[in-house]
Design an enzyme around this catalytic site. Structure first.
Site, short mmCIF file in Angstrom:
data_model
loop_
_atom_site.label_atom_id
_atom_site.label_comp_id
_atom_site.label_asym_id
_atom_site.label_seq_id
_atom_site.Cartn_x
_atom_site.Cartn_y
_atom_site.Cartn_z
CG HIS A 142 -8.51 -6.62 5.35
ND1 HIS A 142 -9.19 -7.82 5.35
CD2 HIS A 142 -8.77 -6.05 4.15
CE1 HIS A 142 -9.84 -7.96 4.22
NE2 HIS A 142 -9.61 -6.90 3.46
CE LYS A 163 -6.71 -7.21 0.85
NZ LYS A 163 -7.84 -6.36 0.44
CG ASP A 181 -10.28 -11.81 5.33
OD1 ASP A 181 -10.35 -10.67 4.84
OD2 ASP A 181 -11.08 -12.23 6.18
NE ARG A 246 5.60 7.34 -15.92
CZ ARG A 246 5.40 7.95 -17.09
NH1 ARG A 246 5.09 9.23 -17.11
NH2 ARG A 246 5.52 7.28 -18.21
#
Length: 317
Positions: A142, A163, A181, A246
């Protein structure tokens, strides 16, 4: 284990491989389960201790001319032994032919024989490419797959994370959609190749709007049939207690079909322009490929600054 019939091969590649059927049509129901090709020179000489019987058997000019040197009884005996190994198919190259007795024997033992007008080298090259694609390892996940600055970016995350919306914004910004999808990932030549699992055109489901056709809305240049996957970006809800990357010195990988794929875990929160971050991630990866790593450069400059400040600090006596 994937299996195809010789009929599928024949009907799919009849034109490309210049194929014609020599035996009866019923023989095409024979099944093929191997991506490899064999040239049965030693088998024709009578050595069958090591014989790859599950492979396509290609007879070039050398094999055909050798059969012609044998007495008919011996020739039929050798071919019968090969046929009795339950081979999936024989393909003869250069438009050459077998004697009618071999064709009769093949029909009797239900062994398909195809003839190609291509040279042996051409046929094997094209067959290898086709079989590699057909029998490639694959899995379906998916996800949404887009092309951003020529890189294949696989967007993953829980349903409803955004998404499709991110992909739509990327398409609007000039990038391309491969699939939405459900994405099928295939392992071909040690590369992960992704494509849409559904052959329903370039549709996307946008919550609140419904289905949109990317090709009709943005043009055919905004869609791709398939794309090598270079980077995975996992979209995840922002959580205060998670220590997100980060600086960028750590390299994270996801594994698909035994291949490690670089992955970025991207926290999503209201107001964050995810599509711009995906573009930046793609450009950053391109820079790494050509030899520049921003995180390492920043780390180097930081250490240099710390070293200079240490040297400039007065010594207290």
């Amino acid at each position: 284990m994937k299996v195809i019939t010789i009929r599928e091969l024949f009907e799919t590649k009849k034109k490309d491989l210049a194929l014609s059927l020599v035996t009866e049509p019923e023989t095409l129901n024979k099944k093929l389960s191997s991506q490899f090709i064999n040239r049965p020179g030693l088998a024709l000489a009578g050595y069958l201790d090591v014989f790859f019987s599950d492979c396509l058997q290609v007879f070039g000019e050398v094999e055909v001319r050798y059969l012609q040197t044998l007495p008919e009884e011996l020739m039929l005996e050798r071919m019968r032994r090969i046929f009795q190994m339950d081979i999936p198919c024989i393909i003869i190259t250069k438009g050459l032919t077998f004697p009618p007795s071999i064709e009769y024997l093949a029909n009797d033992l239900n062994i398909p024989i195809l003839s190609s007008r291509l040279s042996t080298a051409q046929l094997i090259q094209l067959l290898n490419r086709y079989l590699l694609d057909v029998f490639a390892l694959e899995k379906t996940i998916h996800a949404t797959l887009v092309e951003v600055f020529s890189l294949g970016i696989l967007l993953t995350g829980k349903s409803g994370i955004g998404k499709s919306e991110c992909a739509l914004d990327l398409i609007h910004r000039g990038h391309s959609l491969v699939g939405d999808d459900l994405i099928t990932i295939r392992l071909i030549d040690d590369k992960l190749i992704g494509k849409s699992s559904r052959d329903l055109g370039s549709f996307m489901e946008i919550r609140g709007v419904g289905f949109v056709n990317v090709e009709r809305m943005f043009g055919i240049e905004r869609v791709r049939k398939q794309k090598e996957i270079d980077l995975q970006i996992e979209l995840m809800p922002w959580q205060e207690n998670i220590d997100y990357e980060r600086i960028g010195l750590a390299n994270n990988y996801a594994e698909h079909l035994g291949i490690k794929l670089p992955i970025i875990y991207l926290p999503v929160s209201p107001g964050k322009n995810v599509s711009v971050i995906v573009e930046v991630a793609a450009m950053n990866m391109i820079l790494k490929v050509v030899g520049y790593d921003a995180a390492e450069d920043f780390n180097r400059l930081l250490h240099e600054q710390i070293r200079k400040q240490t040297l400039q600090k007065p010594v207290v006596t």
